[in-house]
Design a protein around this motif. Structure first.
Motif, PDB file in Angstrom:
ATOM      1  N   ALA A 202       8.657   0.949  -9.579  1.00 22.33           N
ATOM      2  CA  ALA A 202       9.986   0.238  -8.931  1.00 22.33           C
ATOM      3  C   ALA A 202      10.736   1.360  -7.668  1.00 22.33           C
ATOM      4  N   PRO A 203      10.845   2.590  -8.172  1.00 23.87           N
ATOM      5  CA  PRO A 203      11.352   3.574  -7.111  1.00 23.87           C
ATOM      6  C   PRO A 203      10.840   3.617  -5.941  1.00 23.87           C
ATOM      7  N   SER A 204       9.290   3.550  -6.019  1.00 26.92           N
ATOM      8  CA  SER A 204       8.520   3.695  -5.118  1.00 26.92           C
ATOM      9  C   SER A 204       8.454   2.522  -3.934  1.00 26.92           C
ATOM     10  N   TRP A 205       9.200   1.512  -4.373  1.00 26.87           N
ATOM     11  CA  TRP A 205       9.490   0.232  -3.222  1.00 26.87           C
ATOM     12  C   TRP A 205      10.450   0.699  -2.477  1.00 26.87           C
ATOM     13  N   LYS A 206      11.324   1.674  -2.672  1.00 28.73           N
ATOM     14  CA  LYS A 206      12.647   1.700  -1.852  1.00 28.73           C
ATOM     15  C   LYS A 206      12.477   2.006  -0.208  1.00 28.73           C
ATOM     16  N   LYS A 207      11.345   2.889   0.071  1.00 25.18           N
ATOM     17  CA  LYS A 207      11.127   3.105   1.343  1.00 25.18           C
ATOM     18  C   LYS A 207      10.386   1.927   2.030  1.00 25.18           C
ATOM     19  N   PRO A 208       9.438   1.291   1.638  1.00 26.27           N
ATOM     20  CA  PRO A 208       8.778   0.105   2.124  1.00 26.27           C
ATOM     21  C   PRO A 208       9.781  -1.038   2.622  1.00 26.27           C
ATOM     22  N   LYS A 209      10.370  -1.190   1.516  1.00 31.39           N
ATOM     23  CA  LYS A 209      11.704  -2.419   1.643  1.00 31.39           C
ATOM     24  C   LYS A 209      12.558  -2.000   2.758  1.00 31.39           C
TER      25      LYS A 209
ATOM     26  N   TRP B  25       0.272   7.114 -17.261  1.00 29.89           N
ATOM     27  CA  TRP B  25       1.525   6.376 -17.454  1.00 29.89           C
ATOM     28  C   TRP B  25       2.628   6.452 -16.680  1.00 29.89           C
ATOM     29  N   LYS B  26       2.500   7.468 -15.804  1.00 33.89           N
ATOM     30  CA  LYS B  26       3.789   7.573 -15.124  1.00 33.89           C
ATOM     31  C   LYS B  26       3.776   6.747 -13.814  1.00 33.89           C
ATOM     32  N   VAL B  27       2.641   6.277 -13.490  1.00 31.85           N
ATOM     33  CA  VAL B  27       2.370   5.365 -12.021  1.00 31.85           C
ATOM     34  C   VAL B  27       3.362   4.122 -11.948  1.00 31.85           C
ATOM     35  N   ASP B  28       3.303   3.667 -13.428  1.00 28.47           N
ATOM     36  CA  ASP B  28       3.895   2.256 -13.805  1.00 28.47           C
ATOM     37  C   ASP B  28       5.329   2.667 -13.576  1.00 28.47           C
ATOM     38  N   ALA B  29       5.822   3.873 -14.177  1.00 26.75           N
ATOM     39  CA  ALA B  29       7.282   4.110 -14.321  1.00 26.75           C
ATOM     40  C   ALA B  29       7.707   4.471 -12.848  1.00 26.75           C
ATOM     41  N   MET B  30       7.027   4.805 -11.877  1.00 26.76           N
ATOM     42  CA  MET B  30       7.294   5.296 -10.679  1.00 26.76           C
ATOM     43  C   MET B  30       7.298   3.906  -9.559  1.00 26.76           C
TER      44      MET B  30
ATOM     45  N   ASP C  23       0.947  -1.333   0.025  1.00 27.29           N
ATOM     46  CA  ASP C  23      -0.132   0.077  -0.010  1.00 27.29           C
ATOM     47  C   ASP C  23       0.855   1.149  -0.019  1.00 27.29           C
ATOM     48  N   MET C  24       1.976   1.055   0.717  1.00 31.09           N
ATOM     49  CA  MET C  24       2.855   2.249   0.859  1.00 31.09           C
ATOM     50  C   MET C  24       3.262   2.627  -0.482  1.00 31.09           C
ATOM     51  N   ALA C  25       3.764   1.330  -0.962  1.00 26.15           N
ATOM     52  CA  ALA C  25       4.585   1.819  -2.452  1.00 26.15           C
ATOM     53  C   ALA C  25       3.473   2.258  -3.378  1.00 26.15           C
ATOM     54  N   GLU C  26       2.293   1.781  -3.495  1.00 29.58           N
ATOM     55  CA  GLU C  26       1.270   2.108  -4.641  1.00 29.58           C
ATOM     56  C   GLU C  26       0.952   3.602  -4.121  1.00 29.58           C
ATOM     57  N   GLN C  27       1.055   4.102  -3.064  1.00 28.10           N
ATOM     58  CA  GLN C  27       0.518   5.453  -2.735  1.00 28.10           C
ATOM     59  C   GLN C  27       1.579   6.470  -3.129  1.00 28.10           C
ATOM     60  N   ALA C  28       2.990   5.881  -2.676  1.00 29.96           N
ATOM     61  CA  ALA C  28       4.148   6.684  -3.414  1.00 29.96           C
ATOM     62  C   ALA C  28       4.218   6.828  -4.733  1.00 29.96           C
ATOM     63  N   ALA C  29       4.029   5.945  -5.479  1.00 30.28           N
ATOM     64  CA  ALA C  29       4.011   5.814  -7.066  1.00 30.28           C
ATOM     65  C   ALA C  29       2.616   6.842  -7.601  1.00 30.28           C
ATOM     66  N   ILE C  30       1.632   6.956  -6.662  1.00 31.84           N
ATOM     67  CA  ILE C  30       0.558   7.707  -7.236  1.00 31.84           C
ATOM     68  C   ILE C  30       0.869   9.186  -7.023  1.00 31.84           C
TER      69      ILE C  30
END
Length: 343
Positions: free
Chosen positions: A148-155, A141-146, A121-128
């Protein structure tokens, strides 16, 4: 850094044990049965319940005594509503420990990865958020591009949580949901020579971070067709000793928990907890999480932080170096961001 080499001696461990299964596989009842055996005569069980109080189905009726043979248990109950962030799981475990629990059942751990406010959920919200323009419009189009980098903090938060769990002195039992998974594979048709997609059944897989089950002391998966029994044809981590404690085809009993406790508590006493290291980890986490340079400066200039860094410099230079490195790394990140904004 000076390395110390000494003869290897087996030490007692705090259990980290995982039980995964689909609905009806008996994972909660099995976890409580194990906990009953692990706690022994003077121990206490606590249940961290993310399932809206479902664990209370296994509590005795008012005025009645718990009877594990009949499916009721004596335990402390901690209701755990969302958000299911990794930090809140650590806080809940600490609260259960402070209440006197010697064995803690977490039901369910799957929410940390796939629940409201969890890592996914955190990664999805960060991407949005990263794909939203100044007018508040989400650019699809930018949600998909973001992503991968949006997973950095949750991980990073999950990794911190695991470091805390591994150091825990209390025995922990994790219940996890499991879902049937399929995989699409390309297969070459021997008759035509052409490739075609084929669906391969993967069976029930735990809902969690991909390596979570294998970082535990032991883990197993149960199936609704054989509730309460470890399945050796499904994902598991059971070494030779644990296979003897959990024979295939046999239901988990209180005696199983007693044998598991004996296995975990065989060996020399563990060294006392390093409270300096724990406090330093919390400070480093705060430094890494500082959203702005101003926030970082507030942390580093606070009297409490200054006093702690002075203590480390005089008594624990190894930890002092770690704090210094984290501050320098944070400063470098903010400097690069400023340079990027100026460009």
């Amino acid at each position: 850094m000076v390395f110390t080499i000494r003869p290897a001696v087996r030490e007692k461990i705090g259990l980290l044990f995982g039980i995964a299964g689909a609905s009806g596989s008996g994972k909660t009842f099995s976890a409580l049965t194990l906990a009953e055996g692990i706690k022994g005569q003077n121990g206490k069980i606590a249940v961290i319940d993310t399932e809206a109080g479902r664990a209370l189905h296994y509590a005795p009726m008012p005025g009645a005594k718990a009877d594990p043979a009949s499916g009721t248990f004596d335990f402390m109950h901690l209701d755990f509503p969302p958000p299911f962030t990794p930090e809140r799981y650590v806080e809940a475990i600490k609260a259960a420990e402070e209440a006197g629990a010697t064995v803690i059942v977490i039901d369910s751990m799957s929410h940390e990865w796939d629940g409201e406010g969890g890592c996914s959920d955190m990664a999805e919200q960060a991407a949005i958020a990263a794909a939203t323009d100044r007018n508040g419009v989400v650019q699809a189009w930018k949600v998909d591009a973001m992503t991968a980098p949006s997973w950095k903090k949750p991980k990073q938060l999950h990794k911190r949580m695991m470091a805390k769990l591994i150091q825990c002195r209390t025995h922990l039992i994790f219940c996890l949901r499991a879902q049937e998974k399929i995989k699409f594979e390309k297969v070459k048709d021997e008759r035509t020579g052409r490739e075609r997609n084929e669906i391969r059944q993967m069976g029930f897989m735990p809902v969690c971070e991909k390596s979570f089950m294998f970082e535990l002391s032991g883990s197993m998966t149960m199936h609704p067709e054989t509730p309460g029994e470890p399945r050796y044809d499904m994902q598991r981590k059971l070494n030779h000793d644990l296979q003897a404690i959990f024979p295939a085809g046999q239901k988990i009993t209180v005696d199983t928990g007693e044998r598991l406790r004996a296995w975990a508590e065989t060996g020399a006493d563990r060294p006392p907890a390093d409270t300096d290291a724990d406090a330093t980890d919390d400070l480093i986490a705060a430094i890494q999480d500082a959203p702005t340079l101003e926030a970082l400066q507030r942390i580093t200039s606070s009297p409490k932080t200054k006093q702690w860094r002075k203590h480390l410099s005089e008594n624990r230079p190894d930890l002092s170096d770690r704090v210094d490195a984290s501050v320098n790394a944070a400063l470098e990140i903010f400097e690069r961001e400023d340079e990027g904004a100026a460009a």
